[in-house]
Scaffold this motif. Structure first.
Motif, PDB file in Angstrom:
ATOM      1  N   PRO A  90      43.001 -45.847  37.361  1.00 49.87           N
ATOM      2  CA  PRO A  90      43.360 -44.567  37.992  1.00 49.87           C
ATOM      3  C   PRO A  90      44.703 -44.622  38.703  1.00 49.87           C
ATOM      4  O   PRO A  90      45.436 -43.636  38.720  1.00 49.87           O
ATOM      5  CB  PRO A  90      42.202 -44.338  38.977  1.00 49.87           C
ATOM      6  N   GLN A  91      45.033 -45.763  39.282  1.00 56.08           N
ATOM      7  CA  GLN A  91      46.322 -45.877  39.971  1.00 56.08           C
ATOM      8  C   GLN A  91      47.489 -45.753  38.983  1.00 56.08           C
ATOM      9  O   GLN A  91      48.481 -45.058  39.257  1.00 56.08           O
ATOM     10  CB  GLN A  91      46.404 -47.222  40.710  1.00 56.08           C
ATOM     11  N   ALA A 147      47.686 -42.141  37.776  1.00 54.08           N
ATOM     12  CA  ALA A 147      48.349 -41.296  38.776  1.00 54.08           C
ATOM     13  C   ALA A 147      49.857 -41.473  38.713  1.00 54.08           C
ATOM     14  O   ALA A 147      50.617 -40.503  38.810  1.00 54.08           O
ATOM     15  CB  ALA A 147      47.824 -41.639  40.171  1.00 54.08           C
ATOM     16  N   GLU A 200      50.517 -34.217  40.689  1.00 54.05           N
ATOM     17  CA  GLU A 200      50.450 -35.142  41.808  1.00 54.05           C
ATOM     18  C   GLU A 200      49.022 -35.623  42.071  1.00 54.05           C
ATOM     19  O   GLU A 200      48.051 -34.896  41.845  1.00 54.05           O
ATOM     20  CB  GLU A 200      50.987 -34.473  43.076  1.00 54.05           C
ATOM     21  N   GLU A 201      48.931 -36.827  42.571  1.00 56.13           N
ATOM     22  CA  GLU A 201      47.636 -37.398  42.957  1.00 56.13           C
ATOM     23  C   GLU A 201      47.133 -36.724  44.226  1.00 56.13           C
ATOM     24  O   GLU A 201      47.839 -36.622  45.217  1.00 56.13           O
ATOM     25  CB  GLU A 201      47.792 -38.898  43.193  1.00 56.13           C
ATOM     26  N   GLU A 202      45.891 -36.235  44.172  1.00 60.33           N
ATOM     27  CA  GLU A 202      45.231 -35.697  45.361  1.00 60.33           C
ATOM     28  C   GLU A 202      44.425 -36.794  46.051  1.00 60.33           C
ATOM     29  O   GLU A 202      44.462 -36.937  47.264  1.00 60.33           O
ATOM     30  CB  GLU A 202      44.308 -34.532  44.977  1.00 60.33           C
ATOM     31  N   ILE A 228      41.933 -40.715  44.954  1.00 59.52           N
ATOM     32  CA  ILE A 228      41.232 -41.563  43.988  1.00 59.52           C
ATOM     33  C   ILE A 228      39.858 -41.838  44.568  1.00 59.52           C
ATOM     34  O   ILE A 228      39.713 -42.416  45.647  1.00 59.52           O
ATOM     35  CB  ILE A 228      41.997 -42.874  43.722  1.00 59.52           C
ATOM     36  N   LEU A 276      40.447 -40.453  39.267  1.00 58.98           N
ATOM     37  CA  LEU A 276      41.628 -39.793  39.832  1.00 58.98           C
ATOM     38  C   LEU A 276      41.376 -38.298  39.973  1.00 58.98           C
ATOM     39  O   LEU A 276      40.849 -37.651  39.068  1.00 58.98           O
ATOM     40  CB  LEU A 276      42.837 -40.031  38.923  1.00 58.98           C
ATOM     41  N   ILE A 291      43.634 -34.841  40.721  1.00 50.54           N
ATOM     42  CA  ILE A 291      45.038 -34.404  40.743  1.00 50.54           C
ATOM     43  C   ILE A 291      45.155 -33.031  41.372  1.00 50.54           C
ATOM     44  O   ILE A 291      44.195 -32.261  41.438  1.00 50.54           O
ATOM     45  CB  ILE A 291      45.646 -34.392  39.319  1.00 50.54           C
TER      46      ILE A 291
END
Length: 860
Positions: A21-22, A25, A34-36, A38, A184, A186
């Motif tokens: 997931p990192q 992202a 954009e990442e919200e 994890i 993830l 987003i």
């Protein structure tokens, strides 16, 4: 915001086997997603492949037989002779009550530190005379199914092919089982509605990494050929006779029917797992199918119990006052702008089945007895759906997608996907009754000068590269040379001009590729004279010991009662916000004290013994305003509408107000502290006026929330521009302020109107000797000392350096209803003032006082 399970994403785009997931992202943020957050998975910690080495049955006193096993867990093994229960084998000891396994079997082992669904924490514990240093898991314990009669067997020793595909002993087994780990989430901006689906996210991952993407929204990629619509379809009548600002409410309405579904058919485990990973719970096969396809393709769908629906379905606007009980079991009163799905149970279009694009009704919902299903796959106007969702405070998963724009071409593909699921897993039969109402327009071609790319971004790209990017995002590109003809894809309604195409090109090339060019700085003119004046006033108060604060301009009607404003006071007329930040504070303040008094209360409650705060800001006076018109959506308002809006904006003058309570200084040894009093408030108000170059004087008055006998009006010429004094005792009690707290408020805009046009001239500094003179005047009790002092100032003129009231006397010597006001005068001029000149000053004052106040010079 949508969750993105990697396992699901991989169904549409090629992803690396070790994608985290990192890393996902990191890849998606490069193209603007954009990442919200994890989120951790339902199962965390060490859950690995284990191999049973020994199994020792042990009969317990209660007649139950348990198994003490030594299990090989690879890197987590205890070495021979070590561990909580030493053994000759590198392994761990585990107690297991199941009996469906043998020595050599490959099993799922959760080790201490693992957390299983339901927050079941695994730890080493002593049981049945042994220490169980882990657990061999069943399907239910792993969240795979409800099966719990035995543990989950990965492979028997004879299953060589299965063993070859297993992770090695001691390695993480969760991906092999399809159990999601971290997921993830987003953040989707309003113009990227297509990314509210796995289809859209997969496309963006392709843009970021170049991975091969297979579009599940294309007909040619559908698992089953999509049949053409026919005359046997379930009847649908679109009767939107009141479109919002000319925008039709229904763009497309596809219907499909599946009959003979097994009502007991369960959703497949992979679909249940996918829904849970995406944050949804499983309900039933039919409902799960519509939810899964919506998350996958971005097309909201609705399933009806066909046997409860009476043909025809009628799509229309609501009649004012109509009622509907939605699936959340809430009775809702409908608005004439709400778009409805209705049927003809009691006549044509009479029964409301649901709010179109928002939520269905309870009458025709899928139940445990449903065998025949009517599938709706529609496309509705974004504006209509957004307004309905906000009006009813009902932000459903469907409305979130419709209000951002849904691809109208995908409706039949999504409906076919639901049909396929119901046929395969529900044993249903797909009916040939296919309906497809179409009223949408395909996107039009737009001229795109390729030079716009460099003009707007400074990116220098080859024409072929520009064409490649536009085609990759789904556009159709025709022509060549300086101007291209570009037709946006149906899932991108936000691409409506050259600048939008440039933004897409810059996004996919990479914002880090755009050169940083510092703009040239043009000389400014600094602050305007009004801005400088306000800034000077704020600085002057700060230099006098007041502390500037800011407060929210929203109040409740209760503050007017607490300040004891009269019922006819214009300050009670306040604007009420339609959508306030807080329901309990829906009004705009009409005075800075409306909010500043509460700020003072907070400071006092926190033991600030020397509270002296002030605020500079606007207040709102709605007197005389007219209602603002409702503006059209998607087009520029007419000039007359703009003029009406300007006229509807209420007056918002700039004020400065302050509140002081307690003492002016903290008590110290050898230094007495004095309390703030009404003179300090008046002096603060006059300081503001003097700083702006305006001569103001004070007169006694009565004005809430000030004390009736200790309030002053700040007057310029004949206009009242503010008030100052001691707060009323009841107001101090209401705000938990110390007794005799003081306050002031002045209208800065009103003061600026009296500001002299010519620059303020500085009085010359005279070095000649100071002349002092005291004068006592006997006046009526009703005469205000401030009025007498103002008369003295006007009478003497520039020679007066200072005047101060130093004594007030009442007594028999001067008579009843009289008082003596004694003033100390300090005189200085461009020469030494003689005794004769001082006497002349006294004469002028006495003469003017007698004429204006019927005053007499006190001689004894």
């Amino acid at each position: 915001m949508p969750l993105v399970p990697i396992e699901w994403l991989a169904r549409h785009v090629e992803v690396p086997a070790d994608l985290t997931p990192q890393q996902l992202a990191h890849d998606l943020v490069k193209v603007g997603l954009e990442e919200e957050a994890i989120h951790p998975g339902a199962v965390t910690g060490p859950v690995v492949v284990g191999r049973v080495l020994t199994r020792e049955p042990k009969l317990q006193s209660n007649g139950k037989t348990i198994n003490y096993c030594r299990v090989d867990v690879g890197q987590y093994n205890d070495e021979p002779g070590t561990g909580k229960e030493p053994s000759d084998l590198p392994s761990r000891g585990i107690i297991c009550g199941a009996h469906n396994f043998e020595v050599g079997d490959y099993v799922v082992v959760s080790l201490p530190g693992a957390v299983l669904p339901g927050d079941f924490v695994i730890s080493a514990r002593k049981t049945y005379g042994h220490i169980s240093d882990g657990m061999m898991c069943s399907d239910r314990e792993l969240g795979l199914s409800d099966e719990h009669e035995g543990i989950h067997i990965l492979a028997h020793p004879s299953d060589a092919e299965t063993i070859a595909h297993l992770p090695r002993v001691g390695e993480n087994v969760l991906p092999y089982l399809g159990i999601a780990g971290e997921t993830l989430e987003i953040n989707i901006t309003p113009d990227r509605g297509y990314a509210f689906s796995m289809r859209g996210v997969a496309r963006e991952y392709h843009h970021s990494t170049g991975a091969v993407f297979t579009d599940p929204g294309l007909k040619e990629n559908a698992a089953t050929p999509i049949p053409e619509p026919n005359d046997n379809a379930f009847p649908v009548s679109v009767e939107d006779h009141a479109p919002i600002h000319g925008r039709a409410g229904v763009n497309r309405f596809v219907t499909r029917i599946v009959r003979g579904i097994d009502p007991d058919a369960a959703s497949p485990a992979w679909m249940v797992r996918s829904l849970e990973q995406a944050g949804m719970r499983s309900i039933s096969l039919a409902v799960d199918a519509t939810n899964y396809v919506m998350l996958d393709l971005g097309q909201p769908l609705h399933a009806y119990d066909l046997d409860k629906v009476v043909a025809p379905i009628v799509v229309r606007r609501a009649e004012p006052g109509e009622q509907l009980r939605t699936l959340d079991n809430v009775d809702r009163t409908l608005d004439s702008e709400d778009l409805l799905i209705t049927d003809s149970q009691s006549g044509h279009g009479t029964r409301v089945l649901g709010l179109a694009g928002v939520m269905g009704g309870a009458d025709t919902e899928i139940s445990s007895a449903t065998v025949n299903v009517l599938i709706e796959s529609a496309n509705f106007d974004p504006v209509s759906i957004a307004r309905t969702a906000r009006r009813h405070k009902l932000p459903s998963e469907a409305s979130k997608r419709f209000e951002r724009g849904v691809d109208p071409l995908i409706a039949d593909v999504a409906a076919q996907a639901v049909v396929d699921i119901l046929v395969e897993y529900g044993s249903g039969t797909a009916s040939e009754e296919v309906g497809d109402y179409r009223a949408f327009q395909m996107p039009e071609a737009q001229e795109f000068p390729v030079s716009e790319v460099e003009r707007l971004t400074s990116l220098r790209l080859a024409d072929d590269r520009i064409r490649e990017i536009l085609e990759d995002i789904g556009c159709t590109v025709d022509g060549s040379g300086a101007v291209l003809s570009v037709t946006p894809p149906t899932w991108r309604p936000d691409l409506v001009g050259p600048a939008h195409f440039v933004e897409e090109i810059a996004r996919l090339v990479g914002y880090d590729e755009i050169p940083s060019i510092m703009p040239s700085v043009t000389a400014g003119h600094g602050m305007s004279s009004e801005q400088r004046s306000r800034s000077d006033a704020v600085r002057a108060l700060a230099e006098h010991g007041w502390v500037q604060v800011y407060s929210y301009p929203f109040v409740s009607a209760h503050v007017f009662d607490v300040q004891e404003l009269p019922e006819d006071d214009p300050r009670r007329t306040a604007i009420k916000l339609v959508n306030p930040l807080q329901d309990e504070a829906p009004y705009m303040r009409t005075s800075l004290l409306d909010t500043l008094l509460d700020t003072a209360r907070v400071n006092v409650s926190r033991s600030n013994a020397t509270t002296a705060i002030f605020e500079e800001g606007v207040v709102t006076h709605p007197a005389g305003i007219i209602p603002a018109p409702t503006l059209p959506v998607g087009s520029r308002p007419a000039d007359e509408d703009i003029d009406t809006i300007d006229a509807a904006v209420p007056a918002q003058p700039d004020h400065i107000a302050g509140v002081a309570a307690g003492t002016t200084t903290v008590p110290q040894a050898g230094i007495e502290s004095s309390p703030w009093d009404w003179r300090d408030a008046i002096e603060a108000a006059l300081t503001v006026a003097r700083t702006l170059g305006v001569h103001a004087h004070v007169t006694q008055t009565e004005h809430a929330p000030w004390h009736p006998g200790r309030a002053a009006a700040i007057v310029v010429e004949n206009d009242v521009v503010g008030y100052a004094g001691e707060l009323a005792p009841s107001v101090c009690r209401a705000y938990d302020l110390p007794k005799r707290a003081v306050a002031f408020e002045v209208d800065v805009d009103a003061l600026l109107a009296y500001q002299p046009d010519s620059p303020v001239t500085v009085r010359p500094v005279w070095t000649y000797p100071l002349a002092k003179e005291d004068i006592a005047l006997v006046v009526d009790e009703s005469v205000a000392a401030g009025d007498v002092q103002s008369m003295i100032v006007d009478t003497i003129g520039d020679e007066l350096e200072d005047v101060r009231l130093f004594d007030v006397y009442r007594g028999e010597q001067i008579g009843a209803d009289k008082k003596s006001l004694a003033f100390a005068l300090r005189l200085r001029a461009d020469h030494t003032i003689t005794a004769e000149e001082t006497a002349q000053v006294r004469k002028r004052i006495v003469k003017k006082a007698k004429k204006q106040f019927h005053a007499q010079l006190r001689t004894a």
